[in-house]
Write a protein that holds these residues in place. Structure first.
Motif, PDB file in Angstrom:
ATOM      1  N   UNK A 108       0.838  -1.199   0.000  1.00 35.07           N
ATOM      2  CA  UNK A 108       0.000   0.000   0.000  1.00 35.07           C
ATOM      3  C   UNK A 108       0.876   1.254   0.000  1.00 35.07           C
ATOM      4  N   UNK A 109       1.868   1.283   0.882  1.00 40.43           N
ATOM      5  CA  UNK A 109       2.780   2.434   0.945  1.00 40.43           C
ATOM      6  C   UNK A 109       3.550   2.597  -0.361  1.00 40.43           C
ATOM      7  N   UNK A 110       3.950   1.464  -0.945  1.00 44.72           N
ATOM      8  CA  UNK A 110       4.715   1.499  -2.193  1.00 44.72           C
ATOM      9  C   UNK A 110       3.856   2.016  -3.347  1.00 44.72           C
ATOM     10  N   UNK A 114       4.229   5.404  -5.676  1.00 43.15           N
ATOM     11  CA  UNK A 114       4.207   5.446  -7.142  1.00 43.15           C
ATOM     12  C   UNK A 114       3.210   6.498  -7.618  1.00 43.15           C
ATOM     13  N   UNK A 115       2.011   6.492  -7.031  1.00 38.44           N
ATOM     14  CA  UNK A 115       0.983   7.461  -7.426  1.00 38.44           C
ATOM     15  C   UNK A 115       1.382   8.884  -7.057  1.00 38.44           C
ATOM     16  N   UNK A 116       2.259   9.022  -6.057  1.00 39.53           N
ATOM     17  CA  UNK A 116       2.761  10.349  -5.669  1.00 39.53           C
ATOM     18  C   UNK A 116       3.926  10.799  -6.542  1.00 39.53           C
ATOM     19  N   UNK A 117       4.277   9.980  -7.522  1.00 40.49           N
ATOM     20  CA  UNK A 117       5.399  10.324  -8.386  1.00 40.49           C
ATOM     21  C   UNK A 117       6.733  10.215  -7.685  1.00 40.49           C
ATOM     22  N   UNK A 124      -2.211  12.580  -1.676  1.00 39.51           N
ATOM     23  CA  UNK A 124      -3.138  11.874  -2.543  1.00 39.51           C
ATOM     24  C   UNK A 124      -4.577  12.169  -2.121  1.00 39.51           C
ATOM     25  N   UNK A 125      -5.487  12.200  -3.082  1.00 40.76           N
ATOM     26  CA  UNK A 125      -6.910  12.306  -2.753  1.00 40.76           C
ATOM     27  C   UNK A 125      -7.378  10.958  -2.202  1.00 40.76           C
ATOM     28  N   UNK A 126      -8.508  10.944  -1.470  1.00 35.54           N
ATOM     29  CA  UNK A 126      -9.039   9.671  -0.975  1.00 35.54           C
ATOM     30  C   UNK A 126      -9.267   8.647  -2.091  1.00 35.54           C
ATOM     31  N   UNK A 127      -9.700   9.115  -3.269  1.00 31.92           N
ATOM     32  CA  UNK A 127      -9.936   8.177  -4.374  1.00 31.92           C
ATOM     33  C   UNK A 127      -8.661   7.438  -4.741  1.00 31.92           C
ATOM     34  N   UNK A 128      -7.559   8.146  -4.878  1.00 27.38           N
ATOM     35  CA  UNK A 128      -6.308   7.501  -5.283  1.00 27.38           C
ATOM     36  C   UNK A 128      -5.728   6.661  -4.155  1.00 27.38           C
ATOM     37  N   UNK A 129      -6.015   7.020  -2.924  1.00 24.67           N
ATOM     38  CA  UNK A 129      -5.636   6.137  -1.814  1.00 24.67           C
ATOM     39  C   UNK A 129      -6.411   4.826  -1.909  1.00 24.67           C
ATOM     40  N   UNK A 130      -7.697   4.920  -2.329  1.00 25.47           N
ATOM     41  CA  UNK A 130      -8.494   3.721  -2.537  1.00 25.47           C
ATOM     42  C   UNK A 130      -7.945   2.860  -3.660  1.00 25.47           C
TER      43      UNK A 130
END
Length: 313
Positions: A108-110, A114-117, A124-130
């Motif tokens: 999850x952290x990894x 990645x999504x954080x660039x 991150x928004x809640x959606x992208x955390x999901x």
């Protein structure tokens, strides 16, 4: 006047050794923080939550008339088998949950990174955390399926008559002997379906955390505790029917032609036998377990993550 190239040494020490560690090295270290902190979460989860889990699995997989409710299931278990029965099947999760939470929370952290660039300071928004939660759920499913399969089979051994396995190793040995190594992964499809609901867990986790930070003066540890419990309960409201189907598939008789060869056939059987209520048998002990277990587990995870960050600085 010519410009001299920069020196490759500082006071006789190679420049690569004299300079502070590269930012990239710190990023690589952070990638593994979640995996280390996940171990503490898994151990906490076992100690707090396994007795609730035993009642939940028994309610999900027994005949409708065996227990009148979770309290009856608990009292009958204690009266006939003693307190140790609540920790039946605990050995696989003792190792497994520490490993599973390491993989789940670490991945999850990894995926978040990645999504954080690659920049952990990006929010991150809640959606992208999901979305990261879905990735973590899929990743851990391949490890979770055999562990939960063995655990569930041990949990439904009520007495000498129903005892087929002397312990987790014997259970694994028999499953492999009768079905091959892939027999350990019976219910993998249902496990993937169930854990795809991790989207709701981590989406709601960020939503609850944002509201508590905005509306209260709670410490970060207190926020982690309440958010951990609330988001876990939100996840279970959506995912519980999938868990019922998963456990029924995993605890079928160990035969070549099981009564529920597919998720759909098991789903139809539950609905035909018990209606919609059948998909929420054992729901109360699940919720009672989910809040304290995950509140404590995710608090220990976040505290460990913060400690690891201070060690690196």
């Amino acid at each position: 006047m010519s410009v001299q190239p920069p020196s490759t040494a500082v006071l006789g020490v190679p420049l690569a050794q004299a300079l502070p560690p590269r930012i990239e090295d710190k990023k690589n270290q952070k990638k593994f923080h979640g995996f280390l902190a996940g171990v503490t979460s898994g151990v906490t989860k076992l100690v707090v939550g396994h007795p609730f889990d035993t009642i939940k699995v028994r309610m999900q997989t027994s005949a409708a008339d065996r227990f009148r409710g979770p309290w009856h299931c608990l009292t009958e278990t204690l009266k006939k088998e003693g307190p140790r029965a609540l920790y039946k099947g605990a050995t696989p999760p003792l190792i497994g949950w520490a490993f599973m939470d390491s993989v789940m929370l670490g991945s999850l952290s990894y995926y978040k990174l990645i999504l954080q660039g690659g920049d952990p300071n990006v929010k991150l928004t809640p959606f992208w955390s999901g979305i990261a939660g879905i990735g973590a759920g899929v990743t851990v499913s391949f490890i979770a399926a055999p562990i939960e399969h063995i655990k569930a089979r041990l949990q439904i051994q009520y007495d000498a008559k129903s005892k087929l396995y002397s312990g987790p190793i014997d259970c694994a040995r028999q499953l492999i002997r009768n079905n091959g190594i892939t027999g350990l992964w019976k219910g993998l499809g249902a496990t993937l379906w169930f854990r795809s609901w991790f989207f709701m867990w981590w989406f709601s986790y960020e939503k609850y955390a944002a509201q508590l930070r905005k509306r209260t003066n709670m410490s970060e540890a207190a926020i982690n505790f309440w958010v951990g419990g609330l988001s876990a309960n939100t996840f279970w409201v959506f995912a519980f029917p999938c868990d019922v189907v998963k456990n029924k598939i995993m605890t079928q008789p160990d035969v070549k032609n099981p009564p529920f060869p597919t998720i759909v056939s098991c789903f139809k059987h539950v609905y035909r036998t018990d209606g919609l209520r059948g998909f929420y048998r054992g729901f109360v002990p699940c919720l009672l377990r989910a809040f304290p277990t995950n509140a404590c587990a995710l608090t220990s995870f976040e505290l460990t993550m913060r400690w690891l960050r201070t060690v690196d600085e």
